[in-house]
Structure formats: C-alpha cells, structure tokens
Design an enzyme around this catalytic site. Structure first.
Site, PDB file in Angstrom:
ATOM      1  N   LEU A   1       0.934  -1.420  -0.247  1.00  0.00           N
ATOM      2  CA  LEU A   1      -0.317   0.051  -0.106  1.00  0.00           C
ATOM      3  C   LEU A   1       1.060   0.931   0.178  1.00  0.00           C
ATOM      4  O   LEU A   1       0.379   2.491  -0.013  1.00  0.00           O
ATOM      5  CB  LEU A   1      -0.706  -0.254   0.928  1.00  0.00           C
ATOM      6  CG  LEU A   1      -2.274  -1.478   1.529  1.00  0.00           C
ATOM      7  CD1 LEU A   1      -3.328  -0.784   1.860  1.00  0.00           C
ATOM      8  CD2 LEU A   1      -2.428  -1.726  -0.223  1.00  0.00           C
TER       9      LEU A   1
ATOM     10  N   HIS B   1      10.502 -13.989  -0.763  1.00  0.00           N
ATOM     11  CA  HIS B   1      10.138 -13.389  -2.575  1.00  0.00           C
ATOM     12  C   HIS B   1      10.997 -13.963  -2.622  1.00  0.00           C
ATOM     13  O   HIS B   1      12.390 -13.863  -2.386  1.00  0.00           O
ATOM     14  CB  HIS B   1      10.462 -12.331  -2.274  1.00  0.00           C
ATOM     15  CG  HIS B   1      10.492 -12.280  -4.021  1.00  0.00           C
ATOM     16  ND1 HIS B   1       9.725 -11.111  -4.399  1.00  0.00           N
ATOM     17  CD2 HIS B   1      11.247 -11.864  -4.924  1.00  0.00           C
ATOM     18  CE1 HIS B   1      10.251 -10.997  -6.447  1.00  0.00           C
ATOM     19  NE2 HIS B   1      10.637 -11.754  -6.287  1.00  0.00           N
TER      20      HIS B   1
ATOM     21  N   ASP C   1      -0.649  -9.537  -4.038  1.00  0.00           N
ATOM     22  CA  ASP C   1       0.624  -8.853  -4.689  1.00  0.00           C
ATOM     23  C   ASP C   1      -0.019  -7.378  -5.087  1.00  0.00           C
ATOM     24  O   ASP C   1       1.125  -6.862  -6.564  1.00  0.00           O
ATOM     25  CB  ASP C   1       1.246  -9.666  -5.520  1.00  0.00           C
ATOM     26  CG  ASP C   1       2.963  -9.042  -5.239  1.00  0.00           C
ATOM     27  OD1 ASP C   1       3.300  -7.666  -4.457  1.00  0.00           O
ATOM     28  OD2 ASP C   1       4.177  -9.797  -6.204  1.00  0.00           O
TER      29      ASP C   1
ATOM     30  N   GLY D   1       5.660  -4.621 -10.961  1.00  0.00           N
ATOM     31  CA  GLY D   1       4.360  -4.619 -10.325  1.00  0.00           C
ATOM     32  C   GLY D   1       3.092  -4.787 -10.920  1.00  0.00           C
ATOM     33  O   GLY D   1       2.931  -3.457 -11.660  1.00  0.00           O
TER      34      GLY D   1
HETATM   35  O1  DOR Z   1       6.302  -7.010  -9.386  1.00  0.00           O
HETATM   36  C1  DOR Z   1       6.412  -6.801  -7.982  1.00  0.00           C
HETATM   37  N1  DOR Z   1       5.981  -6.158  -7.478  1.00  0.00           N
HETATM   38  N2  DOR Z   1       7.444  -7.925  -7.036  1.00  0.00           N
HETATM   39  C2  DOR Z   1       7.570  -7.351  -6.358  1.00  0.00           C
HETATM   40  O2  DOR Z   1       8.055  -8.371  -5.462  1.00  0.00           O
HETATM   41  C3  DOR Z   1       7.917  -5.826  -5.231  1.00  0.00           C
HETATM   42  C4  DOR Z   1       6.133  -5.080  -6.195  1.00  0.00           C
HETATM   43  C5  DOR Z   1       6.570  -4.002  -5.641  1.00  0.00           C
HETATM   44  O3  DOR Z   1       6.371  -3.704  -4.326  1.00  0.00           O
HETATM   45  O4  DOR Z   1       6.016  -2.876  -6.311  1.00  0.00           O
HETATM   46 ZN    ZN Z   2       4.497  -8.406  -3.312  1.00  0.00          ZN
END
Ligand code: DOR
Ligand code: ZN
Length: 443
Positions: free
Chosen positions: A64, A180, A304, A323
């Site tokens: 978040l 992870h 995620d 992400g």
């Molecule tokens: O794709 C990802 N985004 N994998 C992660 O391990 C961290 C996350 C992020 O915080 O942006």
């Molecule tokens: Zn994550």
C-alpha cells in the site's frame, strides 16, 4: 426476545463445512448466531436472499506504499479499494519508503492506520542484513503477520540473498517466515544477456523458471536444516509447485491471482502493464497453478497489489517498474473463475480466508462461525460486470484487467459488524483496526 445489532437474512452461507442457507446474527462486532433467526429482533437487517455470504475475504499480499508516494497509493486509498472489491482485511508489505524494518516504523504504521483504514490491516516487517538480531523480537510485536524476506531483489532495497544471512534469519525466531523466492545470483548473472529496449517479454526470460526454482530449492534446504516454517510467496512455476509437495511439513504456498489469470500473451497486449516479479509466464505454468489449487498444494491466493505511476510502467524495459495493481479486482476475478468452474466458493473461502488465517495464525478471523469477527464478503454470483479503469480508486489509476468481463461480483463488505461497502458505495468513517495474530503480543 433475542436481539442483534445486525442480521444477514436468508443468504447462502459459505460455512467451513459447506454451503447452507442461514441467517447470521451479529452482536458487538462478532458472529453471535447462525440459523433461522426470523423470530429475533435486529437493529439493522441486510437482505441476502439470492446472494452468497462468504467469511470476510483477506488479501494477504498487498503493497500500500504508505509511507511512500501518495500519488500512487496510501493506506486510505488502498483499503478503500479493498472494501470496494469485497475484502475485509489486507496484510501490508514492508517495502515502503522508508521500509518497515524496526520498532519505530512499525509503531508508526500501526498508529497511522487507525482512522485511515477502511478494512482491518496486518503488518509485515522487512528483513535486512542489518536487523537480523532484532527479527525475533519484531515478529512478536502486536499485529505483525510475518517477517518478509526478499531473497531476490525487486521493488525497493530490501534484500537478504546469501545462505549465511538467510540461515541467520531462520534462526532468529519461531514464526512462519514469508519469502520472495528468486535466486539473486542467477538474476544478476543473467542481466548481461539482455539489453535496454528489448521487448517486455524479456522480463520472463531474464527472471526464468530456473531462477525461481533455484531460489526455492536454496530456501527449502535452509528451512529443512533449521526447522523454520516457510511461506513461499507468489510461486509461479510448475517446477516449484511440484517440488514444494515434498515439504508440506515446513512450507505453505501462495499463488497469485495474476498467475492464475494471465499468460505471456499479456506482454504484447499490455506492455509494461504486464511486468511483475516473479513474472507472468506461459500457459504450462498457469495450468500447473490451477492443478495445484485443485490438489490442495496452494494454501493462499493473493493479489500482490503493487501500484506504480503510469510513467514508471511505461518506461522501456528493463527500466519498467515491476508490479501490478490488484487489491480491488481480486475478488471479482476469483468469482469469475468460480463461475467458469475452475474452483468452488468453499475453496475460494479456504484460499482467501481460512488459508491466510492458518498460515499466518490470525486471531478471531478466518471462519464463518459463532464467536469469530463478523467479517463478510457478500457476493452476487449472477451479476455480470466489466472491470473498468474508471472504477479503480488507487490514485495511480490503472488496472491490467480493464475490459475483463466478470460473472459474479461483490455486493457488500462487512467488517466487524459494520457495513463498509454496499453496491459500490463506501460507508464511513474508516474503522479498520490492526489484525491480531495468535503468536504475536496483544492477541
Ligand atoms: O512485481 C512486484 N512488485 N514484485 C515484488 O516483489 C514487489 C512489488 C512492488 O513492491 O512493486
Ligand atoms: Zn509482493
């Protein structure tokens, strides 16, 4: 006459032992009765006829970004997204700016969420090579769901990659540690094989199957040696899912909605909006993920949720931020998978409520049963609706699932007896509190 604060009338309740039509009576934020409550008096009634009542669903894996960049996400917006999407609780990752790696920042976050969170929130603490000696104490702090270890580098600077440090983390305490799992050495070695501006598909070739499998093999060897329970986050390969079946005495497994929904065609369709770690892969791995949902290998499904600014998603690879957003869309998409016959509603409740409760040791949530928190995700399995980008409340403003047609949609979200979302309307004020965990203090 029996009196309740709230009665849910006539819904098909997804109970731990099956689906039964029942009224649910709520008193002081807890489930007080289940059954035929027509004779009871209720201060408030929710007509749930024609709807399914699930235990309040939990997304145990969200980022978040608070503290961080409010133009992307905050605790307020991320939890607003959560309840709009049908979630009653989220567990928030520690790779914020700055990261949650000590008592001061953890205490800050716990205070910060009160009056801002729309749903209940569990808190991860990040491991670093500098805080290993403190982890045993940190994992016992109130409202900590787990220690999170980035054994492969991703967004932010949290990283514990070498065996000696990973073993020290495992010997630092007792609770289940979340990983992870991508082998950092292989990631670094393979970087040179790729050059800037290559297609987004290169992401899954760089962070390949072997990178993930090697990471998980190394972690499981250390977990076996130390006896420390492990939760392997976002398992993304058929090979790891197969391998982890040999470690069920130590390891639990999370699979992401994305890895159950998207395949490598997404790189051409979505460009940078398909880039995440571990990557989206080919159909063989998606099929393996579903097989692992069906045979019980998977304990938890999470989103995620990892928002980034559009500009960062649109940078050429490999500078594309990794992400994808997902906290608002995970329940609609999982309901759509239910409608398509890929899993049942009881299995969904297992993966997104009882599963997180078991893996993380949640106190007082995780079951639609008397005495538990009155958290409910009330869904209409007949409703058809298209996911629209305009519906997304995360300030970053995008979803990789825009245009996806869903059959099944959350109609209401109830958190500890308070209706917080009803037909797309968020009902305030924000009353979310920190989630309690059995093995942490204050449970
Ligand atoms: O794709 C990802 N985004 N994998 C992660 O391990 C961290 C996350 C992020 O915080 O942006
Ligand atoms: Zn994550």
């Amino acid at each position: 006459m029996t009196r309740f604060d709230l009665v849910l009338r006539g819904g098909a309740c997804v109970l731990p032992w099956g689906i039964e039509e029942a009224d649910v009576g709520v008193r002081e934020g807890r489930i007080a009765a289940l059954g035929d409550l027509r004779a009871a008096e209720a201060a408030e009634t929710l007509d749930c006829r024609g709807l399914h009542v699930l235990p309040g669903l939990i997304d145990a894996h969200v980022h978040l970004r608070d503290p961080g960049d409010a133009a992307v996400e905050t605790l307020e917006t991320g939890t607003r997204a959560a309840v709009l999407g049908g979630l009653a609780a989220v567990f928030d990752m520690p790779n914020t700016t700055p990261a949650i790696t000590d008592r001061t920042r953890l205490d800050w976050k716990r205070d910060h969420l009160r009056g801002r969170a729309w749903c209940d929130v569990g808190l991860y603490v990040g491991a670093t090579k500098g805080n290993i000696a403190a982890l045993g104490e940190l994992e016992l702090q109130p409202n900590v769901c787990a220690i999170k270890v980035f054994a492969g580098s991703s967004t932010g600077d949290l990283l514990v990659e070498d065996d000696a440090s990973l073993e020290a983390v495992m010997r630092s305490g007792r609770r289940r540690v979340c990983y992870h799992s991508e082998d950092e050495y292989r990631l670094q070695a393979r970087r040179a094989l790729f050059s800037p501006g290559m297609p987004h598909r290169s992401h899954m070739e760089w962070r390949d199957v072997e990178t993930a499998l090697l990471g998980t093999r190394r972690l499981m060897a250390l977990a076996r040696r130390t006896g420390r329970p492990a939760h392997i986050l976002h398992v993304s390969t058929a090979e790891e899912l197969d391998y982890l079946k040999g470690f069920r005495d130590l390891a639990t497994v999370e699979v992401l909605l994305n890895h159950l929904t998207q395949t490598d065609e997404a790189y051409e369709r979505l460009g940078g909006y398909a880039v995440m770690n571990p990557p989206i892969r080919d159909r063989r791995h998606l099929e393996a993920a579903w097989a692992a949902v069906r045979d019980g290998t998977v304990d938890v499904v999470g989103s995620d949720h990892a928002p980034h600014p559009r500009a960062a998603k649109e940078r050429p690879w490999p500078e594309t931020a990794a992400g994808l957003t997902g906290v608002q869309t995970i329940v609609p998409l999982m309901l759509d998978h239910v409608s398509a016959g890929r899993l049942s509603l009881p299995r969904l409740a297992d993966l997104m409520c009882a599963g997180p409760a078991r893996v993380y040791g949640v106190a007082g949530k995780g079951r639609l049963a008397a005495g538990y928190d009155a958290d409910f995700t009330i869904v209409d399995m007949k409703r058809r609706r298209v996911i629209e980008e305009g519906w997304i409340v995360s300030p970053c403003g995008w979803t990789p699932f825009a245009g996806h047609r869903c059959t099944g949609w959350p109609a209401m979200t109830v958190v500890r007896g308070q209706v917080v979302m009803r037909e797309d309307e968020v009902i305030g004020p924000p009353r979310g509190v920190p989630v309690r965990f059995l093995e942490a203090r204050g449970a």
